[in-house]
Enzyme design. Structure first.
Site, PDB file in Angstrom:
ATOM      1  N   GLU A   1       0.857  -1.189   0.000  1.00 12.01           N
ATOM      2  CA  GLU A   1       0.000   0.000   0.000  1.00 12.01           C
ATOM      3  C   GLU A   1       0.886   1.230   0.000  1.00 12.01           C
ATOM      4  OE1 GLU A   1      -3.017   0.098   3.015  1.00 12.01           O
ATOM      5  OE2 GLU A   1      -2.894   2.264   3.210  1.00 12.01           O
TER       6      GLU A   1
ATOM      7  N   GLU B   1      -2.653  11.376   3.470  1.00 11.33           N
ATOM      8  CA  GLU B   1      -3.705  11.211   4.466  1.00 11.33           C
ATOM      9  C   GLU B   1      -3.652  12.412   5.405  1.00 11.33           C
ATOM     10  OE1 GLU B   1      -4.657   6.905   5.753  1.00 11.33           O
ATOM     11  OE2 GLU B   1      -2.479   7.030   5.704  1.00 11.33           O
TER      12      GLU B   1
END
Length: 423
Positions: free
Chosen positions: A171, A176
């Protein structure tokens, strides 16, 4: 950041290849040492665009279904509070060239979540089954929401998730943001043995107390074999190579798909509180992927003072020093960047002497042999990086004089480490 961030779950079967129901991204990444940010502008080199969504279309239109699919459902693994809906209620174009992902405090469909009747709705989109990429520049220009409990993300998952599961799929979190850190975004890698709170990552904080929700910002990774570089608005703040993993497996040399979502609540951001205003919106101006934001080409490589990278004496013998010299158009200054990561002149490869990784290790010309000492990454920040050493090609002493030897050195963003490859 030790705040817990548990599993993110795939809410929709993606494709026959992707039948796994449980995806993830584990706990919030603990801070890991990262190179200091540089102020070098990351101006993408001309490259073929392989994916682009400018979100042009009439207000209220749904996203392009040939590029994106919409996931639906809740997320018990992370204890998020929202229900991701289908259609265009929570993900729609605004008629001004933006995608708007909206989180609302509502439940018009009597949706049921892990904790009972859902309190919020939002949207999550991915490109699985429609688009994947291996390497390149992946970027989005976005304006994030604000408020406690908000959790926007732009990220990627390995397309083999259906076969190997997470975290073996890998990932790459490009951006974020959690609402209690309005000035900071995070970029993180997750893989086998370094997932959850063990993810390898770093944060970037805007100067002067600015908040990311105040304006649009461009979030990007430049991704090449054995090197991923993160930037915000052209400022590189983190580079990661296999050397950062402590011997654990690097799983980032295969196809990945893209994900955009706006979560509400969860272990990491915490739940909304009385000060959180709804609705909240993640505004996306564009998402683009190109075949390498870095440099490619055949011709001279110029550096500090406009000097050229030169094979001393035009001598093709193994061990010949590589230096700076006045540009003169000779074959000793004609370099070809190969798809295998090599940089070649006079039929031989740019090589780190003895495969060294220490600051000050000289570079030289040597027979091409396929070793890591001859693999280079050229991200858009105009560095030339040896991923094995995680160090930059550097003009010794910051000099631009004729005969200045070239070496590898810890990447600092200095002028002695900035190069232009002729295309």
């Amino acid at each position: 950041m030790d705040s817990p961030r548990l599993l993110r779950r795939l809410l929709l079967p993606l494709a026959p290849l992707l039948t796994l129901a449980a995806l993830s991204t584990g706990l919030a990444p603990a801070p890991a040492p990262a190179p200091a940010p540089t102020t070098a502008a990351v101006a993408p080199a001309p490259a073929a665009v392989t994916f682009s969504d400018e979100f042009d279309g009439p207000a209220g239109a749904a996203v392009d279904g040939t590029k994106w699919q919409t996931e639906t459902g809740d997320n018990v693994n992370n204890h998020e509070r929202q229900y991701y809906t289908a259609g265009n209620r929570n993900a729609a174009l605004d008629g001004q060239g933006h995608l708007v992902i909206t989180a609302r405090r509502e439940n018009p469909g009597n949706y049921q979540c892990w904790y009972g009747r859902c309190e919020y709705t939002s949207a999550r989109l991915n490109t699985a089954g429609r688009f994947t990429t291996t390497y390149g520049r992946v970027e989005a220009r976005m304006k994030v929401p604000r408020g406690q409990g908000m959790w926007p993300a732009f990220w990627m998952l390995g397309n083999d998730i259906g076969q190997v599961g997470w975290p073996a799929s890998g990932e790459i979190d490009i951006m974020e943001n959690v609402g209690f850190e309005p000035s900071t975004v995070h970029g993180t890698l997750h893989g086998p043995g370094y997932s959850g709170s063990g993810g390898i990552g770093a944060g970037y904080t805007l100067p002067g107390g600015q908040a990311f929700a105040d304006a649009y910002h461009t979030f990007a990774v430049d991704w090449s074999p054995n090197l991923i570089t993160w930037s915000v608005d052209g400022t590189v703040y983190q580079r990661r190579t296999p050397a950062d993993l402590g011997g654990r497996q690097w799983v980032f040399d295969k196809p990945f798909f893209l994900i955009l979502n706006l979560a509400v609540g969860g272990y990491w951001p915490g739940d909304p509180d009385g000060g959180t205003v709804f609705p909240q919106q993640l505004l996306v101006d564009y998402v683009r992927v190109s075949t390498g934001g870095g440099q490619t080409g055949s011709g001279p490589i110029t550096g500090i003072g406009g000097m050229c990278v030169d094979v001393a004496g035009a001598n093709p013998a193994n061990g010949t020093p590589v230096q700076l010299y006045d540009c003169n158009g000779t074959a000793a200054q004609n370099w070809t960047v190969g798809s295998d990561g090599t940089i070649r002149a006079l039929g031989k490869c740019l090589d780190v002497a003895s495969g060294g990784t220490a600051d000050g290790t000289r570079v030289q010309l040597w027979d091409c042999n396929g070793t890591a000492a001859q693999v280079w990454a050229l991200p858009a920040a105009r560095d030339i990086v040896n991923p094995r050493a995680n160090k930059c090609l550097d003009a010794t002493g910051g000099s631009s004089a004729n005969g200045t030897r070239l070496q590898i050195w810890t990447c600092t963003g200095a002028a002695a480490q900035k190069w232009t490859v002729t295309r």
